[in-house]
Design an enzyme around this catalytic site. Sequence first.
Site, PDB file in Angstrom:
ATOM      1  N   GLY A  19      -0.286   8.064   0.706  1.00  0.00           N
ATOM      2  CA  GLY A  19      -0.382   8.026   2.158  1.00  0.00           C
ATOM      3  C   GLY A  19       0.919   7.668   2.862  1.00  0.00           C
TER       4      GLY A  19
ATOM      5  N   SER B 296      -4.403   1.170  14.143  1.00  0.00           N
ATOM      6  CA  SER B 296      -5.161   2.427  14.150  1.00  0.00           C
ATOM      7  C   SER B 296      -5.674   2.709  15.551  1.00  0.00           C
ATOM      8  CB  SER B 296      -6.357   2.285  13.200  1.00  0.00           C
ATOM      9  OG  SER B 296      -7.285   3.340  13.395  1.00  0.00           O
TER      10      SER B 296
ATOM     11  N   GLY C 126       0.811  -1.225   0.000  1.00  0.00           N
ATOM     12  CA  GLY C 126       0.000   0.000   0.000  1.00  0.00           C
ATOM     13  C   GLY C 126       0.835   1.260   0.000  1.00  0.00           C
TER      14      GLY C 126
ATOM     15  N   TYR D 108     -14.022  -2.505  10.583  1.00  0.00           N
ATOM     16  CA  TYR D 108     -12.709  -1.839  10.550  1.00  0.00           C
ATOM     17  C   TYR D 108     -12.007  -2.006  11.905  1.00  0.00           C
ATOM     18  CZ  TYR D 108      -9.159   1.819   9.798  1.00  0.00           C
ATOM     19  OH  TYR D 108      -7.969   2.513   9.662  1.00  0.00           O
TER      20      TYR D 108
HETATM   21  N1  LIG Z   1      -5.299   8.111   7.588  1.00  0.00           N
HETATM   22  C1  LIG Z   1      -5.668   7.881   8.852  1.00  0.00           C
HETATM   23  O1  LIG Z   1      -6.232   8.761   9.540  1.00  0.00           O
HETATM   24  C2  LIG Z   1      -5.364   6.543   9.463  1.00  0.00           C
HETATM   25  C3  LIG Z   1      -5.684   6.365  10.810  1.00  0.00           C
HETATM   26  C4  LIG Z   1      -5.435   5.143  11.394  1.00  0.00           C
HETATM   27  C5  LIG Z   1      -4.844   4.125  10.678  1.00  0.00           C
HETATM   28  N2  LIG Z   1      -4.530   4.305   9.368  1.00  0.00           N
HETATM   29  C6  LIG Z   1      -3.916   3.173   8.651  1.00  0.00           C
HETATM   30  O2  LIG Z   1      -2.781   3.616   7.931  1.00  0.00           O
HETATM   31  C7  LIG Z   1      -2.561   2.729   6.824  1.00  0.00           C
HETATM   32  C8  LIG Z   1      -2.245   3.552   5.584  1.00  0.00           C
HETATM   33  O3  LIG Z   1      -3.384   4.297   5.217  1.00  0.00           O
HETATM   34  P1  LIG Z   1      -3.312   5.792   4.652  1.00  0.00           P
HETATM   35  O4  LIG Z   1      -3.951   6.659   5.651  1.00  0.00           O
HETATM   36  O5  LIG Z   1      -1.941   6.099   4.192  1.00  0.00           O
HETATM   37  O6  LIG Z   1      -4.348   5.672   3.437  1.00  0.00           O
HETATM   38  P2  LIG Z   1      -4.155   5.606   1.843  1.00  0.00           P
HETATM   39  O7  LIG Z   1      -3.436   6.820   1.373  1.00  0.00           O
HETATM   40  O8  LIG Z   1      -5.516   5.343   1.315  1.00  0.00           O
HETATM   41  O9  LIG Z   1      -3.217   4.352   1.635  1.00  0.00           O
HETATM   42  C9  LIG Z   1      -3.732   3.039   1.692  1.00  0.00           C
HETATM   43  C10 LIG Z   1      -2.916   2.169   0.762  1.00  0.00           C
HETATM   44  O10 LIG Z   1      -3.452   0.838   0.841  1.00  0.00           O
HETATM   45  C11 LIG Z   1      -3.564   0.347  -0.492  1.00  0.00           C
HETATM   46  N3  LIG Z   1      -4.546  -0.705  -0.649  1.00  0.00           N
HETATM   47  C12 LIG Z   1      -5.864  -0.694  -0.351  1.00  0.00           C
HETATM   48  N4  LIG Z   1      -6.446  -1.850  -0.735  1.00  0.00           N
HETATM   49  C13 LIG Z   1      -5.478  -2.616  -1.286  1.00  0.00           C
HETATM   50  C14 LIG Z   1      -5.459  -3.906  -1.875  1.00  0.00           C
HETATM   51  N5  LIG Z   1      -6.554  -4.667  -2.001  1.00  0.00           N
HETATM   52  N6  LIG Z   1      -4.279  -4.380  -2.337  1.00  0.00           N
HETATM   53  C15 LIG Z   1      -3.157  -3.636  -2.235  1.00  0.00           C
HETATM   54  N7  LIG Z   1      -3.114  -2.398  -1.707  1.00  0.00           N
HETATM   55  C16 LIG Z   1      -4.274  -1.888  -1.237  1.00  0.00           C
HETATM   56  C17 LIG Z   1      -3.932   1.571  -1.299  1.00  0.00           C
HETATM   57  O11 LIG Z   1      -3.690   1.306  -2.670  1.00  0.00           O
HETATM   58  P3  LIG Z   1      -4.697   1.727  -3.864  1.00  0.00           P
HETATM   59  O12 LIG Z   1      -4.156   3.002  -4.408  1.00  0.00           O
HETATM   60  O13 LIG Z   1      -4.595   0.581  -4.811  1.00  0.00           O
HETATM   61  O14 LIG Z   1      -6.063   1.890  -3.250  1.00  0.00           O
HETATM   62  C18 LIG Z   1      -2.992   2.601  -0.693  1.00  0.00           C
HETATM   63  O15 LIG Z   1      -1.726   2.510  -1.278  1.00  0.00           O
HETATM   64  C19 LIG Z   1      -3.797   1.853   6.724  1.00  0.00           C
HETATM   65  O16 LIG Z   1      -3.524   0.573   7.220  1.00  0.00           O
HETATM   66  C20 LIG Z   1      -4.808   2.551   7.610  1.00  0.00           C
HETATM   67  O17 LIG Z   1      -5.743   1.666   8.182  1.00  0.00           O
HETATM   68  C21 LIG Z   1      -4.780   5.504   8.756  1.00  0.00           C
END
Ligand SMILES: NC(=O)c1ccc[n+]([C@@H]2O[C@H](COP(=O)([O-])OP(=O)(O)OC[C@H]3O[C@@H](n4cnc5c(N)ncnc54)[C@H](OP(=O)(O)O)[C@@H]3O)[C@@H](O)[C@H]2O)c1
Length: 332
Positions: free
Chosen positions: A36, A164, A32, A198
């Site tokens: 992000g 998270s 991923g 989630y």
């Molecule tokens: N942002 C927040 O406030 C927050 C808070 C708590 C925890 N988190 C955690 O932080 C982590 C990173 O999230 P982020 O905030 O950086 O969000 P993000 O920018 O949406 O990044 C998520 C990544 O996961 C990938 N992904 C989703 N489904 C996938 C699949 N089936 N196969 C392969 N890759 C996939 C996405 O790729 P695509 O481009 O292909 O969709 C993207 O690269 C996550 O685990 C999330 O739960 C985030």
Amino acid sequence: MPSSPAPRTAVLYPAFVATLPSMAGKTVAITGCTSGTGLVLARTCGDLGARVVMLNRPSPRADSALAALTGQGIDAVHVPCDLQSFASVRAAAMRLKEACAGGVDVLCNNAGVMGLPDLATGDGYDVQMQSNHLSHFLLTSQIWPLLETAADARGEARVVNHSSGARRGRPLEAAYLQANGGHLGGDGFPGLGKWRRYQQSKLANLLFTYALHDNIAEQRPAPTLTIKSLCAHPGPTDSGLQAKTADAGGTRLLDRYILQRTLRTAQSVEDGALGITRASCQPGISSPGFYGPSGKGQGGPAELLPPERDPHGEALLWEESLKATGVTSFFP
Ligand SMILES: NC(=O)c1ccc[n+]([C@@H]2O[C@H](COP(=O)([O-])OP(=O)(O)OC[C@H]3O[C@@H](n4cnc5c(N)ncnc54)[C@H](OP(=O)(O)O)[C@@H]3O)[C@@H](O)[C@H]2O)c1
């Protein structure tokens, strides 16, 4: 769709990164990293001299992310990996074995989806649980020999999971790890089901970290104790995640409340990456370790957090994840 008006400024990240040593000679595999926190980690490790393996599902976003890194002179390669499919994860593991004969020093299981409808993957599991946890469990098991190779050659290797603040709330329940996709709370009013799914998947990330640490200690010969099992959580972060929830139908009052509240207090994506960066790159980290902001619902420095052990949940997680992924022995 909730979004912030302008990219937020990295407050803590640049000074932290300046303290990190070279990663030359190391290989870091990240799920991923099209956007992000994963993309921030990929760029940081690449800038520090590591070879970066970008485990992304094929898309124009994956292509752009790879081009952005290689365009900056980073040694990066894309290995296709769709976490919604166990077959894709197994194929990615095979590709990794071909591409990384010298081992994988850090596997960062970062990818995640949030607040998706009650849908089954092709394998029959909840789309959030399979993407966020089950596929990462499978991937870690399948590339275990590469982590051992790196640990033998360079003294240690690390598995870093991304949880998270939303992990809190209820203990882990077996039903969420079983082939019940599409039957886990539904999407009816008031719409709590997607947030419960989630919560369960993000709790699974942390319990996997502890269960992996204990299983390494019990089942592997002493040298592989140098493989560390670590976890982080970012705190509310202005990444692409919230927009994807809204695009997937997250438009109920409850969805809007949760997404807007997150974005109101969100930090920059760089500061949100502090936890996984610390766990992946900082020397002298002990296993198991959990890093992230210490406040509830707030950003901030990635501190070492008190353990949140749950022996029953950890055992349940391990047993159900083996069953779901069809892995008979986690350490091949
Ligand atoms: N942002 C927040 O406030 C927050 C808070 C708590 C925890 N988190 C955690 O932080 C982590 C990173 O999230 P982020 O905030 O950086 O969000 P993000 O920018 O949406 O990044 C998520 C990544 O996961 C990938 N992904 C989703 N489904 C996938 C699949 N089936 N196969 C392969 N890759 C996939 C996405 O790729 P695509 O481009 O292909 O969709 C993207 O690269 C996550 O685990 C999330 O739960 C985030």
